[in-house]
Design a protein around this motif. Structure first.
Motif, PDB file in Angstrom:
ATOM      1  N   MET A  17       0.818  -1.218   0.000  1.00 31.19           N
ATOM      2  CA  MET A  17       0.000   0.000   0.000  1.00 31.19           C
ATOM      3  C   MET A  17       0.850   1.264   0.000  1.00 31.19           C
ATOM      4  SD  MET A  17      -2.711  -0.963   2.986  1.00 31.19           S
ATOM      5  CE  MET A  17      -3.227  -2.653   3.230  1.00 31.19           C
ATOM      6  N   GLY A  18       2.121   1.137   0.410  1.00 36.36           N
ATOM      7  CA  GLY A  18       2.986   2.301   0.506  1.00 36.36           C
ATOM      8  C   GLY A  18       3.053   2.906   1.891  1.00 36.36           C
ATOM      9  N   LEU A  19       2.564   2.180   2.901  1.00 36.44           N
ATOM     10  CA  LEU A  19       2.655   2.664   4.276  1.00 36.44           C
ATOM     11  C   LEU A  19       4.053   2.420   4.827  1.00 36.44           C
ATOM     12  CD1 LEU A  19      -0.452   2.523   3.824  1.00 36.44           C
ATOM     13  CD2 LEU A  19      -0.660   2.016   6.252  1.00 36.44           C
ATOM     14  N   SER A  20       4.396   3.103   5.903  1.00 36.20           N
ATOM     15  CA  SER A  20       5.711   2.984   6.520  1.00 36.20           C
ATOM     16  C   SER A  20       5.620   2.230   7.841  1.00 36.20           C
ATOM     17  CB  SER A  20       6.307   4.374   6.784  1.00 36.20           C
ATOM     18  OG  SER A  20       6.408   5.117   5.595  1.00 36.20           O
ATOM     19  N   GLY A  21       6.673   1.508   8.165  1.00 31.06           N
ATOM     20  CA  GLY A  21       6.745   0.864   9.464  1.00 31.06           C
ATOM     21  C   GLY A  21       6.885   1.912  10.551  1.00 31.06           C
ATOM     22  N   ALA A  22       6.082   1.790  11.614  1.00 29.99           N
ATOM     23  CA  ALA A  22       6.042   2.827  12.648  1.00 29.99           C
ATOM     24  C   ALA A  22       7.184   2.719  13.644  1.00 29.99           C
ATOM     25  CB  ALA A  22       4.704   2.756  13.393  1.00 29.99           C
ATOM     26  N   ASN A  23       7.834   1.572  13.697  1.00 32.12           N
ATOM     27  CA  ASN A  23       8.887   1.344  14.682  1.00 32.12           C
ATOM     28  C   ASN A  23      10.255   1.607  14.039  1.00 32.12           C
ATOM     29  OD1 ASN A  23      10.218   0.646  17.016  1.00 32.12           O
ATOM     30  ND2 ASN A  23       9.819  -1.553  16.860  1.00 32.12           N
ATOM     31  N   LYS A  24      10.562   2.878  13.825  1.00 30.99           N
ATOM     32  CA  LYS A  24      11.815   3.288  13.172  1.00 30.99           C
ATOM     33  C   LYS A  24      11.978   2.600  11.826  1.00 30.99           C
ATOM     34  CE  LYS A  24      14.087   4.078  17.636  1.00 30.99           C
ATOM     35  NZ  LYS A  24      15.213   3.703  18.541  1.00 30.99           N
ATOM     36  N   GLY A  25      10.887   2.524  11.098  1.00 28.29           N
ATOM     37  CA  GLY A  25      10.893   1.903   9.780  1.00 28.29           C
ATOM     38  C   GLY A  25      10.483   0.442   9.775  1.00 28.29           C
ATOM     39  N   ASP A  26      10.496  -0.190  10.943  1.00 32.28           N
ATOM     40  CA  ASP A  26      10.084  -1.586  11.055  1.00 32.28           C
ATOM     41  C   ASP A  26       8.577  -1.641  11.308  1.00 32.28           C
ATOM     42  OD1 ASP A  26       9.820  -4.301  11.540  1.00 32.28           O
ATOM     43  OD2 ASP A  26      11.574  -4.415  12.848  1.00 32.28           O
ATOM     44  N   PHE A  27       7.913  -2.615  10.697  1.00 37.68           N
ATOM     45  CA  PHE A  27       6.468  -2.754  10.898  1.00 37.68           C
ATOM     46  C   PHE A  27       6.130  -3.505  12.182  1.00 37.68           C
ATOM     47  CE2 PHE A  27       6.710  -1.847   6.405  1.00 37.68           C
ATOM     48  CZ  PHE A  27       5.572  -1.089   6.155  1.00 37.68           C
ATOM     49  N   LEU A  28       7.115  -4.119  12.823  1.00 37.68           N
ATOM     50  CA  LEU A  28       6.848  -4.961  13.981  1.00 37.68           C
ATOM     51  C   LEU A  28       7.271  -4.283  15.278  1.00 37.68           C
ATOM     52  CD1 LEU A  28       8.005  -8.448  12.629  1.00 37.68           C
ATOM     53  CD2 LEU A  28       5.762  -7.351  12.441  1.00 37.68           C
ATOM     54  N   GLN A  29       6.427  -4.410  16.281  1.00 38.07           N
ATOM     55  CA  GLN A  29       6.745  -3.996  17.639  1.00 38.07           C
ATOM     56  C   GLN A  29       6.761  -5.243  18.511  1.00 38.07           C
ATOM     57  OE1 GLN A  29       3.685  -2.077  19.994  1.00 38.07           O
ATOM     58  NE2 GLN A  29       5.177  -0.795  21.080  1.00 38.07           N
ATOM     59  N   ALA A  30       7.921  -5.560  19.059  1.00 34.04           N
ATOM     60  CA  ALA A  30       8.037  -6.754  19.897  1.00 34.04           C
ATOM     61  C   ALA A  30       7.235  -6.598  21.171  1.00 34.04           C
ATOM     62  CB  ALA A  30       9.500  -7.033  20.229  1.00 34.04           C
ATOM     63  N   VAL A  31       6.496  -7.642  21.527  1.00 32.80           N
ATOM     64  CA  VAL A  31       5.705  -7.674  22.759  1.00 32.80           C
ATOM     65  C   VAL A  31       6.202  -8.854  23.582  1.00 32.80           C
ATOM     66  CG1 VAL A  31       3.390  -7.867  23.748  1.00 32.80           C
ATOM     67  CG2 VAL A  31       3.713  -6.688  21.554  1.00 32.80           C
ATOM     68  N   PRO A  32       7.027  -8.610  24.610  1.00 29.24           N
ATOM     69  CA  PRO A  32       7.573  -9.723  25.407  1.00 29.24           C
ATOM     70  C   PRO A  32       6.452 -10.483  26.117  1.00 29.24           C
ATOM     71  CG  PRO A  32       8.771  -7.682  25.810  1.00 29.24           C
ATOM     72  CD  PRO A  32       7.530  -7.312  25.059  1.00 29.24           C
ATOM     73  N   MET A  33       6.380 -11.773  25.844  1.00 28.99           N
ATOM     74  CA  MET A  33       5.306 -12.589  26.405  1.00 28.99           C
ATOM     75  C   MET A  33       5.855 -13.815  27.113  1.00 28.99           C
ATOM     76  SD  MET A  33       2.126 -12.846  23.775  1.00 28.99           S
ATOM     77  CE  MET A  33       1.141 -11.436  23.302  1.00 28.99           C
ATOM     78  N   SER A  57      -2.458  -4.605  22.795  1.00 32.42           N
ATOM     79  CA  SER A  57      -2.885  -3.208  22.942  1.00 32.42           C
ATOM     80  C   SER A  57      -2.436  -2.642  24.287  1.00 32.42           C
ATOM     81  CB  SER A  57      -4.406  -3.091  22.782  1.00 32.42           C
ATOM     82  OG  SER A  57      -5.097  -3.872  23.737  1.00 32.42           O
ATOM     83  N   ARG A  58      -2.463  -3.459  25.326  1.00 30.59           N
ATOM     84  CA  ARG A  58      -1.966  -3.001  26.630  1.00 30.59           C
ATOM     85  C   ARG A  58      -0.491  -2.635  26.539  1.00 30.59           C
ATOM     86  NH1 ARG A  58      -3.183  -7.857  30.362  1.00 30.59           N
ATOM     87  NH2 ARG A  58      -1.440  -6.919  31.495  1.00 30.59           N
ATOM     88  N   TYR A  59       0.268  -3.455  25.824  1.00 34.74           N
ATOM     89  CA  TYR A  59       1.697  -3.183  25.691  1.00 34.74           C
ATOM     90  C   TYR A  59       1.934  -1.918  24.883  1.00 34.74           C
ATOM     91  CZ  TYR A  59       6.680  -3.775  25.059  1.00 34.74           C
ATOM     92  OH  TYR A  59       8.042  -3.568  25.080  1.00 34.74           O
ATOM     93  N   TYR A  60       1.185  -1.774  23.774  1.00 39.93           N
ATOM     94  CA  TYR A  60       1.358  -0.573  22.965  1.00 39.93           C
ATOM     95  C   TYR A  60       0.994   0.671  23.772  1.00 39.93           C
ATOM     96  CZ  TYR A  60       1.173   2.930  19.346  1.00 39.93           C
ATOM     97  OH  TYR A  60       1.407   4.074  18.625  1.00 39.93           O
ATOM     98  N   ALA A  61      -0.110   0.609  24.512  1.00 41.69           N
ATOM     99  CA  ALA A  61      -0.540   1.773  25.293  1.00 41.69           C
ATOM    100  C   ALA A  61       0.501   2.150  26.343  1.00 41.69           C
ATOM    101  CB  ALA A  61      -1.885   1.491  25.958  1.00 41.69           C
TER     102      ALA A  61
END
Length: 563
Positions: free
Chosen positions: A82-98, A387-391
């Motif tokens: 689509m042409g969108l950008s990764g929000a995490n310094k260019g990366d599309f993934l945000q690690a969520v430690p589980m 979502s809790r982690y992102y918030a």
């Protein structure tokens, strides 16, 4: 796939599909501060996204599994195209430690000398890296609804030391049992009625364990949902020495009734007393619980993609949808895969389709003033984990996050004349939805069953707790015409019992015209907000008013649900 509808029903569905094409190919935004743009939703592409994400190949999309890897790749590729950008310094993934906790299926449990069977009578787990549970002769204490709420002058733990004891409590809150009493929020569940609150409150009071008595009506789901959702691997966020009970879970109403009878007590009578005022009552009985428990650590991931705004790119209008589901249950002998087509491949497909529309407008030289950010979250089924982690760890500042539009299980039952806003009456953001409904001549209403606590059960709640206006809306209860009403009745029968079950699979005969219309409402509302300088807030009298207040000084009451 489950059995198909008969030929007569298929003819009806064909007519519904034709109607969807005629009504949904062009969705007009309502009049706003700038000229509206025409958008085109591709139903075939929308269907293909749902079908692919919920296919057996994706193995039920459980976090930290091969199914997650396939899902992340699929979503990342889609956003890149689509042409969108990764929000995490260019990366599309945000690690969520589980951490995943798995209680062994072999469990030795007895309450008041009654031997209980795992899954059939009780479901227990432990969110501790402790190797296992070995509890002997722990006193059982009935703590009513397990609520401490000073604003309601309510404390079910008053005057009792819970150290070394197991709290047994009722599901929901007193308002459900006595809606005419004026207690809490009447029949509409408050956060005090949620299972995650109850476990936390028991933990804060030093309890050894916390067990909720399951009752289908106040829980709003049958025992099968407990059995399917609270067994097997249970994910949680990795937390540093968080205070938590050693054992937590659910017990059936029938077995709880036996337990109280064994104690010389009447559970129905105590339930009635608990609804009239806070109480706690030692059962003069003990529990013995033994099972092995395994903890495994791994990162899961949110997928976060951004389309930069042209004038105020540091301000973000957010969309959220959880990509995860329950995964695979190897203990089952037939269908082992929880495909999660409706919940929530459909919502994930929805934000993809909305993202494509915003991206296309930007390519056509009409980018939004504000940035649009899409968050496909992990771990929603395990307690809104992604979502809790992102918030708590936002990629964009909370005070620059304008609003959240959350999609969770879109409408597969055809178009409706009304439109449901879950928890209606909370924020000014709802006015953008209401404005977007005007060209469709649809009426916004509150959910018909506020007692189910829907506002607290999906990812928008994590953002609301930070003060970001967030909505969870779509569908309705009134079919647009008789043909749609007949289709809905048939499809409701087919989908009955499929929530958090293996029969939640994609069906070619779903009428997605209502889903497409609903994502059009979301698009239109977000388009208007993204091209304004407005900052919606929460109305006075709501839980989140103090975090971001509405401009209106008067409390906003929710519209009553249909009778």
């Amino acid at each position: 796939m489950r059995s198909l509808l008969p030929v007569s029903a298929l003819a009806l569905l064909s007519a519904c599909g034709q109607q969807a094409t005629e009504t949904q190919s062009h969705v007009q935004t309502p009049t706003q501060s700038q000229e509206s743009a025409q958008v085109n939703f591709d139903e075939a592409r929308f269907r293909e996204d749902i079908k692919t994400l919920s296919s057996d190949k994706f193995e039920g999309r459980a976090p930290t599994t091969h199914g997650e890897k396939l899902t992340l790749d699929y979503l990342t590729t889609a956003f890149k195209e689509m042409g969108l950008s990764g929000a995490n310094k260019g990366d599309f993934l945000q690690a969520v430690p589980m951490v995943s906790y798995t209680a062994d299926e072999e469990q030795a449990i007895s309450f008041a000398g009654i031997e209980l069977k795992h899954r059939k009578d009780i479901v227990l787990g432990s969110r501790h890296d402790n190797g296992g549970i070995n509890i002997k002769d722990a006193p059982l204490v009935f703590v009513g609804y397990g609520i401490t709420a000073p604003e309601y002058n309510w404390d079910d733990y008053q005057g009792i030391d819970m150290t070394g004891k197991i709290a047994v409590m009722l599901v929901n809150d007193p308002g459900f049992a006595k809606p005419e009493s004026g207690l809490f929020n009447g029949k509409a569940m408050t956060y005090y009625g949620r299972w995650d609150y109850k476990y936390k409150e028991a933990s804060d009071h030093g309890a050894l364990g916390a067990i909720i008595i399951h009752d289908t009506a106040p829980a709003s789901y049958p025992w099968s949902v407990v059995e399917n959702s609270w067994t097997g691997a249970q994910q949680d966020l990795v937390q540093s020495k968080a205070k938590r009970v050693q054992v937590e879970g659910w017990i059936t109403l029938d077995v709880a009734t036996q337990l109280f009878t064994q104690s010389g007590l009447s559970l129905p009578e105590l339930m009635d007393k608990a609804a009239n005022g806070s109480l706690n009552y030692p059962l003069q009985q003990t529990a013995n619980i033994q099972f092995a428990n395994k903890a495994e650590y791994a990162n899961s991931y949110n997928v976060v993609a951004t389309l930069a705004g042209s004038k105020t790119p540091d301000e973000h209008v957010l969309f959220s949808a959880h990509w995860d589901h329950i995964g695979v249950d190897e203990s089952k002998t037939d269908d082992k895969i929880y495909n999660g087509a409706l919940d929530n491949a459909s919502g994930t497909a929805g934000i993809l389709e909305i993202a494509r529309q915003f991206a296309q407008q930007a390519k056509n030289g009409q980018p939004s003033d504000r940035s649009i950010t899409f968050i496909a979250t992990t771990g929603e089924e395990q307690g809104l984990l992604g979502s809790r982690y992102y918030a708590a760890n936002p990629l964009y500042p909370i005070d620059k996050s304008v609003a959240v539009f959350n999609l969770d299980s879109t409408n597969i039952y055809g178009r409706t004349s009304d439109y449901t806003i879950v928890g209606k009456g909370k924020s000014e953001l709802e006015e953008y939805l209401i404005k977007a409904l005007e060209p469709l001549q649809r009426i916004a209403k509150a959910e018909r069953h506020p007692e189910s606590g829907g506002f607290f059960r999906s990812d928008h709640f994590s953002f609301a707790q930070k003060g970001i206006p967030a909505v969870f809306a779509g569908g309705g209860s009134q079919p647009i015409d008789e043909a749609t009403s007949q289709y809905k009745a048939k499809m409701k029968l087919i989908m009955k019992g499929c929530y958090h079950n293996t029969c939640d699979e994609y069906r070619e005969d779903w009428d997605l015209s209502g889903a497409l219309e609903d994502i059009g409402v979301y698009f239109n509302a977000a388009h208007a907000l993204a091209n304004s300088d407005d900052w919606p807030g929460y109305y006075q009298g709501t839980e989140f008013h103090r975090l971001r207040a509405a401009k209106s000084t008067e409390a906003q009451a929710a519209i009553s649900a249909d009778e």
